[in-house]
Design a protein around this motif. Structure first.
Motif, PDB file in Angstrom:
ATOM      1  N   VAL A  49      47.517  80.260  70.755  1.00 30.30           N
ATOM      2  CA  VAL A  49      47.877  79.187  71.706  1.00 30.30           C
ATOM      3  C   VAL A  49      49.377  78.996  71.682  1.00 30.30           C
ATOM      4  N   LYS A  50      49.906  78.673  72.821  1.00 24.37           N
ATOM      5  CA  LYS A  50      51.343  78.425  72.917  1.00 24.37           C
ATOM      6  C   LYS A  50      51.564  76.943  73.131  1.00 24.37           C
ATOM      7  N   LEU A  51      52.325  76.329  72.251  1.00 22.84           N
ATOM      8  CA  LEU A  51      52.639  74.911  72.394  1.00 22.84           C
ATOM      9  C   LEU A  51      54.120  74.782  72.727  1.00 22.84           C
ATOM     10  N   GLY A  52      54.440  73.756  73.481  1.00 19.03           N
ATOM     11  CA  GLY A  52      55.819  73.518  73.874  1.00 19.03           C
ATOM     12  C   GLY A  52      56.716  73.363  72.665  1.00 19.03           C
ATOM     13  N   THR A  53      56.407  72.361  71.876  1.00 14.26           N
ATOM     14  CA  THR A  53      57.135  72.191  70.618  1.00 14.26           C
ATOM     15  C   THR A  53      56.130  72.323  69.486  1.00 14.26           C
ATOM     16  N   LEU A  54      56.520  72.986  68.421  1.00 19.54           N
ATOM     17  CA  LEU A  54      55.616  73.160  67.284  1.00 19.54           C
ATOM     18  C   LEU A  54      55.446  71.844  66.537  1.00 19.54           C
ATOM     19  N   PRO A  55      54.187  71.507  66.166  1.00 24.89           N
ATOM     20  CA  PRO A  55      54.000  70.279  65.401  1.00 24.89           C
ATOM     21  C   PRO A  55      54.621  70.405  64.010  1.00 24.89           C
ATOM     22  N   ASP A  56      54.778  69.259  63.353  1.00 23.88           N
ATOM     23  CA  ASP A  56      55.260  69.244  61.957  1.00 23.88           C
ATOM     24  C   ASP A  56      54.200  69.840  61.049  1.00 23.88           C
ATOM     25  N   PRO A  57      54.584  70.252  59.842  1.00 25.67           N
ATOM     26  CA  PRO A  57      53.576  70.749  58.896  1.00 25.67           C
ATOM     27  C   PRO A  57      52.578  69.659  58.499  1.00 25.67           C
ATOM     28  N   THR A  58      51.354  70.098  58.128  1.00 30.11           N
ATOM     29  CA  THR A  58      50.316  69.184  57.634  1.00 30.11           C
ATOM     30  C   THR A  58      50.136  69.459  56.145  1.00 30.11           C
ATOM     31  N   VAL A  59      50.028  68.407  55.346  1.00 27.96           N
ATOM     32  CA  VAL A  59      49.933  68.593  53.883  1.00 27.96           C
ATOM     33  C   VAL A  59      48.639  67.983  53.360  1.00 27.96           C
ATOM     34  N   PHE A  60      47.883  68.796  52.627  1.00 33.75           N
ATOM     35  CA  PHE A  60      46.674  68.316  51.941  1.00 33.75           C
ATOM     36  C   PHE A  60      46.995  68.188  50.445  1.00 33.75           C
ATOM     37  N   ILE A  61      46.599  67.068  49.847  1.00 30.05           N
ATOM     38  CA  ILE A  61      46.839  66.901  48.402  1.00 30.05           C
ATOM     39  C   ILE A  61      45.535  66.478  47.722  1.00 30.05           C
ATOM     40  N   TYR A  62      45.216  67.143  46.601  1.00 28.22           N
ATOM     41  CA  TYR A  62      44.074  66.728  45.767  1.00 28.22           C
ATOM     42  C   TYR A  62      44.606  66.531  44.355  1.00 28.22           C
ATOM     43  N   ARG A  63      44.363  65.332  43.816  1.00 28.32           N
ATOM     44  CA  ARG A  63      44.974  64.992  42.526  1.00 28.32           C
ATOM     45  C   ARG A  63      43.927  64.345  41.627  1.00 28.32           C
ATOM     46  N   VAL A  64      43.780  64.860  40.373  1.00 32.56           N
ATOM     47  CA  VAL A  64      42.946  64.183  39.373  1.00 32.56           C
ATOM     48  C   VAL A  64      43.758  64.016  38.097  1.00 32.56           C
ATOM     49  N   ILE A  65      44.207  62.795  37.854  1.00 32.88           N
ATOM     50  CA  ILE A  65      44.889  62.485  36.591  1.00 32.88           C
ATOM     51  C   ILE A  65      43.769  62.138  35.600  1.00 32.88           C
ATOM     52  N   PRO A  66      43.737  62.796  34.421  1.00 34.40           N
ATOM     53  CA  PRO A  66      42.644  62.519  33.483  1.00 34.40           C
ATOM     54  C   PRO A  66      42.479  61.016  33.235  1.00 34.40           C
ATOM     55  N   GLY A  67      41.262  60.566  33.334  1.00 36.39           N
ATOM     56  CA  GLY A  67      40.973  59.148  33.111  1.00 36.39           C
ATOM     57  C   GLY A  67      40.973  58.321  34.395  1.00 36.39           C
ATOM     58  N   SER A  68      41.448  58.903  35.518  1.00 33.86           N
ATOM     59  CA  SER A  68      41.425  58.159  36.787  1.00 33.86           C
ATOM     60  C   SER A  68      40.519  58.869  37.784  1.00 33.86           C
ATOM     61  N   ASP A  69      40.217  58.156  38.871  1.00 32.35           N
ATOM     62  CA  ASP A  69      39.387  58.753  39.919  1.00 32.35           C
ATOM     63  C   ASP A  69      40.198  59.781  40.706  1.00 32.35           C
ATOM     64  N   PRO A  70      39.513  60.777  41.275  1.00 30.95           N
ATOM     65  CA  PRO A  70      40.236  61.771  42.084  1.00 30.95           C
ATOM     66  C   PRO A  70      40.833  61.136  43.338  1.00 30.95           C
ATOM     67  N   GLU A  71      41.990  61.654  43.759  1.00 33.23           N
ATOM     68  CA  GLU A  71      42.626  61.159  44.986  1.00 33.23           C
ATOM     69  C   GLU A  71      42.794  62.312  45.972  1.00 33.23           C
ATOM     70  N   ARG A  72      42.523  62.019  47.261  1.00 32.49           N
ATOM     71  CA  ARG A  72      42.752  63.016  48.308  1.00 32.49           C
ATOM     72  C   ARG A  72      43.686  62.404  49.342  1.00 32.49           C
ATOM     73  N   GLU A  73      44.691  63.170  49.747  1.00 29.41           N
ATOM     74  CA  GLU A  73      45.633  62.673  50.768  1.00 29.41           C
ATOM     75  C   GLU A  73      45.830  63.763  51.808  1.00 29.41           C
ATOM     76  N   ILE A  74      45.815  63.370  53.082  1.00 32.02           N
ATOM     77  CA  ILE A  74      46.193  64.315  54.142  1.00 32.02           C
ATOM     78  C   ILE A  74      47.299  63.658  54.942  1.00 32.02           C
ATOM     79  N   THR A  75      48.455  64.295  55.001  1.00 32.13           N
ATOM     80  CA  THR A  75      49.584  63.724  55.736  1.00 32.13           C
ATOM     81  C   THR A  75      50.031  64.684  56.818  1.00 32.13           C
ATOM     82  N   GLY A  76      50.626  64.143  57.885  1.00 37.52           N
ATOM     83  CA  GLY A  76      51.111  64.967  58.993  1.00 37.52           C
ATOM     84  C   GLY A  76      50.098  64.983  60.124  1.00 37.52           C
ATOM     85  N   PRO A  77      50.393  65.756  61.174  1.00 37.22           N
ATOM     86  CA  PRO A  77      49.514  65.786  62.341  1.00 37.22           C
ATOM     87  C   PRO A  77      48.190  66.469  62.040  1.00 37.22           C
ATOM     88  N   ASN A  78      47.232  66.346  62.977  1.00 36.38           N
ATOM     89  CA  ASN A  78      45.956  67.045  62.844  1.00 36.38           C
ATOM     90  C   ASN A  78      46.163  68.551  62.846  1.00 36.38           C
TER      91      ASN A  78
END
Lengths: 192, 799
Positions: A49-78
């Protein structure tokens, strides 16, 4: 001789309790441990697909610090359907964040022959992964590469880091032990 | 069930009848009664055959002769004024010459073996005895596997190389291991920690099933295994024994030796020196190799001491080393890997045979230095003192990232000091008093260079125990009464990283415990006796049960201690009935343990980590019952043939819920037939061959089977609910019933320079593919396939 025997025994009896003297010690630091997987999807021009302007990067993060609950983060465009992304993965030790964040990605890439990144899509198979980086034996490592999402809709993507897989096996992702297992729920949208 | 019982009873009764009817009673036993100390003949010693009551008195030359001896088992009791009697069990197939060596006080001093034999026949606890001859044939074998030849003894395994004994359905911290009067302290809490006992230096092993005596104190809830070391040679010339063993299933080669001698200048003083090593590669199952199951070991021991008429002492040192590979298939990352591993009938990846050992592996050094001292006072009071230092250094290596596989992920050093003081009073004929005091100090240290949070914390413990056991010995009845008090203090040092900072803090626990036991041995008829024993036993919670906290990578579980656990206490009853005819011996032992708070580990939730989700195994305590029965029948239908049958059954459940306890052994049946042919006047002395059939039944009292991947989708509350509704959880159904065939043959050969014994055999003769419920790696692999082995024992005399 008998007296010598008794003497020896007495000495043994006494020394047994002296042998085990007190030792003072403190524990040092623990080895760094992966707590966080961060995967960045960056759109590239050369796409079906050709887009006029390229979207920003999308970042997925999965984090488990021992002793805490897991965290999931998704930042940026779809994530867009049929858009060609390059992806790159970082492995971090965030036990002592924010003061001290250790990036372990280089270590893992250096010992790439005993690691492998695997993608699994839960419930469907609509991704195409290509152009992945390789280890010193020219076998797939997969900490960077290209990825295209073929269909729009709700998706669950699982990212795995395998330790000591058999890269000669028919399906190397079914071998070795799992060092990281992170799954993300997200939507793939149709670009307008 | 009733019909089967009735048939069994009739069958046994009939066989007893027939055998008794055929019995020829025309053999002769003769010999001399000699004072062991000065080799002088002993006049007027009484020799009685217990089975018939016939007997005689030795003449001026110490000579005795008893005629009309029946074929089969004969128990000879030899007594002399001022000497404790000696009991000898002979299996008579021909005329026998047997010399008794008596010595004033001799029984008190050396012969743990003789005292043991006395206990064996008259104590109220159920006991089995393994003698040196039997040990010698298996000197290079695995200790736990060798013990499992005793009816009612089972083996808990972690793969092919690591095993530990099970008595009455319990193992680990519930069995006391005593070697050379020393309680073996080797991190026995772990299922994958094999006991550190040396067979090559063991003269005799007593297996005491059930908490039959307070003498052994804490941790002897399921029983005790008591091994006595080779005695210090007295008046003996230098001699050497060499042992070899080779097995095909894992390409094992093993060599051992024992040397002993008395000193020429002082014949009462002597020494023993021995050692062995063994090395093997991957074990073969009928379908594939168990990758990374190689092992290496070496052991050596040295003893020096003196045996005089009223003084006996010895100093011992021994070192055991083991390095063991852990099955590669069992090394998994998380629950998804685990599910994949257990759902595949054969391992997903199979590597070719390998001799080398890779990570995961474990390495253990165990040192024991000890001194024992026996002194007899003029009034027949025997004083004993034992002091020992033990060092157990354990390193476990995992497959680690960042080139750290060469760095252990667990490194613990457990040091134990103990002092035992004991008094035995024989001075009154009918009363025997045994009293003692025991001190033990222990220190566990985790080496921080592992860079991993320790699975169990550092700790120090201090223990003191006091006991008195009184025995009343009468003609046909023995009574036994014992009381004991124990005190223990635990000092635990924790290490934690909170908010990026390393902190340490400590905790203290102390425990007071009283326990007692009472027992009776009653010889109801000439060939029939009853033993009954009742008492309490206890076990303080181990630091691992209180404070474990971490991932067990090999097992893909997260282990979590429970600091609220109290002292485990139980009320134990055991009843043994035995019939002993010359040609038939039958024994049934039934036991019942009621636990006020049984401490056990069970699946109780899940924990997310970056590696994925893991099941949590937590410790809990609950009312529980364990009961069962062991049956043993021996028949000697012909002078060259013997038959042995044994059966056992154990049940275990929790309180009122009747939920089954995890890890209870399956029922088993064993039959063997042996043919032993003595040869006169030839170089080959004896030929024997035997066949054994063992059946292990599928565990009937199964746990609640839940797939690991469906488990991780549940919340911890839902998991708890599931346990409350339908019992404890397991990942797979227990393996099906299987039958194994074992065969062994051998002969003895006399040459000018010594005697040799050759044995050859086949284990798992039919190359059966099976999985053992008591093998913790049954989720991942089949058990060993057909195994050919050759053993030799050379006894070299020095002329």
């Amino acid at each position: 001789m008998r007296k010598t025997g008794i003497k020896l025994l007495t000495m043994a009896l006494i020394s047994v309790f002296l042998l085990n003297g007190c030792k003072k010690h403190g524990h040092g630091l623990l080895a760094e441990e992966i707590t966080t997987l961060e995967i960045t999807f960056t759109p590239v021009e050369d796409s079906p697909v050709k887009l006029g302007t390229l979207p920003d990067p999308t970042v997925f993060i999965y984090r488990v610090i021992p002793g805490s609950d897991p965290e999931r983060e998704i930042t940026g465009p779809n994530i867009f359907r049929d858009l060609n992304y390059t992806y790159s993965i970082r492995f971090l030790d965030e036990t002592n964040a924010p003061e001290d964040i250790i990036d372990l990605t280089e270590d893992i890439e250096a010992e790439g022959a005993e690691h492998l990144v695997c993608f699994e899509e839960i419930g469907s198979s609509t991704i195409v992964v290509s152009n992945q980086n390789e280890d010193i034996n020219e076998k797939t490592l997969g900490t960077t590469g290209n990825i295209i999402f073929d269909e729009a809709g709700a998706r669950t993507l699982k990212v795995l880091l395998k330790h000591e897989p058999n890269k000669n096996a028919a399906n190397p992702c079914n071998t070795g032990s799992t060092d990281i297992e992170a799954s993300f729920d997200f939507d793939v949208v149709i670009p307008i | 069930m009733y019909i089967i019982k009735t048939i069994l009873v009739i069958a046994i009764w009939l066989s007893v009848k027939t055998v008794m009817a055929q019995e020829p009673c025309n053999f002769i036993i003769e010999g001399y009664v000699i004072d062991e100390h000065d080799n002088q003949p002993l006049t007027n010693a009484n020799i009685i055959v217990a089975e018939t009551g016939y007997g005689c008195v030795s003449d001026a030359k110490g000579y005795y002769r008893i005629e009309g001896i029946c074929e089969g088992i004969n128990t000879l009791i030899c007594s002399h004024v001022g000497c404790e009697s000696i009991t000898v069990v002979l299996n008579v197939k021909e005329n026998v010459t047997f010399d008794f060596l008596l010595e004033h006080h001799a029984h008190l001093l050396e012969a743990i073996s003789i005292t043991a034999r006395k206990i064996n026949t008259r104590a109220s606890a159920s006991m089995n005895l393994i003698n040196r001859q039997e040990i010698e044939r298996n000197v290079l074998s695995d200790f736990s596997e060798f013990l499992s030849t005793v009816p009612g003894v089972k083996t808990l395994r972690s793969g092919s190389n690591i095993s530990k004994p099970i008595l009455h359905g319990m193992s680990g911290n519930r069995i006391k291991l005593i070697y050379n009067e020393i309680s073996i302290e080797d991190q026995q809490w772990g299922a994958e920690h094999a006991p550190s006992v040396l067979l090559s230096n063991s003269e005799e092993i007593q297996v005491i099933k059930g908490a039959g005596t307070v003498k052994y104190g804490s941790d002897a809830i399921a029983g005790a295994i008591v091994a006595s070391p080779l005695p210090i040679p007295k008046g003996e010339k230098f001699s050497t024994k060499i042992y070899t063993l080779a097995e095909t299933v894992n390409a094992l080669a093993s060599l051992g030796f024992n040397m002993k001698s008395s000193f020429k200048k002082n014949e009462s003083m002597g020494w023993n020196l021995g050692g062995d090593f063994a090395s093997n590669g991957d074990t073969h199952t009928p379908r594939y190799f168990q990758n990374n199951t190689g092992a290496r070991r070496y052991n050596y021991h040295f003893s020096w001491g003196q045996r005089k008429s009223n003084l006996n002492y010895r100093l011992d040192y021994q070192h055991l080393y083991r390095e063991t590979g852990i099955l590669k298939f069992a090394h998994i990352g998380n629950v998804s890997d685990f599910v994949r591993a257990i759902e595949s009938d054969t391992p997903i990846i199979q590597y070719p045979y390998q001799y080398r050992i890779d990570a995961p592996r474990q390495q253990v050094h165990h040192h024991i230095v000890s001194g024992t001292f026996n002194y007899i006072l003029k009034n027949d009071i025997n004083l004993k003192a034992t002091a020992a230092y033990q060092s157990n250094h354990r390193r476990e290596y995992d497959i680690r990232r960042g080139g750290r596989s060469a760095l252990p992920s667990l490194q613990m050093h457990l040091q134990t000091n103990l002092i035992d003081l004991e008094m035995v009073d024989f001075k009154k004929d009918k009363f025997k008093t045994n009293a003692g005091i025991q001190f033990q100090q222990q220190y566990n240290y985790n080496n921080p260079r592992t860079l991993v949070k320790p699975l169990i914390p550092d700790f120090r413990t201090y223990q003191t125990g006091l006991f008195v056991v009184e025995e009343i010995l009468m003609d046909k009845v023995n009574f036994e009464l014992g009381v004991r008090y124990d005190y223990m203090k635990q000092n635990i040092l924790f290490y934690e990283r909170v908010g990026g900072k390393d902190t340490t803090y400590s905790d203290n626990n102390s425990y007071h415990n009283f326990s007692y036991n009472a027992g009776v041995y009653w010889k109801l008829r000439e060939h029939f006796y009853i033993k009954f024993n009742t008492g309490t036993a206890f076990r303080n919670p181990h630091v691992s049960e209180l404070y474990s906290d971490g991932l067990h990578h090999g097992a893909a579980i997260y282990e979590k201690g429970n600091a609220d656990l109290g002292t485990e206490k139980s009320l134990n009853n055991s009843l043994e009935l035995a019939v002993e005819y010359p040609k038939v011996r039958f024994k049934i032992n039934t036991y019942h343990h009621h636990f006020f708070n049984y401490i056990f580990k069970s699946l109780e939730g899940v924990i997310p980590t970056i590696r994925g989700t893991f099941p949590i195994f937590g410790y809990r305590e609950s009312k529980a019952t364990i009961m069962g029965s062991d049956v043993d029948l021996e028949i000697f239908p012909h002078k060259y043939v013997s038959l042995q049958h044994s059966a056992d059954y154990v049940l275990g459940w929790i309180g009122k819920s009747k939920n089954n306890l995890p890890e209870i052994p399956p029922a088993s049946l064993s039959h063997s037939i042996a043919f032993r042919y003595p040869i006169e006047g030839k170089k080959i002395k004896e030929f024997h061959t035997s066949l054994k059939v063992e059946t292990f039944f599928k565990v009937q009292n199964t746990l609640n089977i839940v797939r690991a991947d469906s488990l991780i989708s549940l919340s911890n509350d839902e998991i708890q609910q599931l346990i409350n509704q339908s019992g404890f959880l397991d990942f797979t159904a227990p393996p099906p019933t299987y039958t194994l065939l074992n065969w062994e043959s051998g002969f003895k050969l006399d040459t000018k320079s010594g005697r040799m014994e050759f044995l050859a055999g086949i284990k798992n003769l039919t190359n059966k593919t099976y999985r053992n419920y008591l093998n913790r790696f049954r989720y991942f692999t089949d058990d060993a396939g057909i195994n050919f082995y050759i053993k030799t024992v050379f006894h070299i005399f020095n002329h």
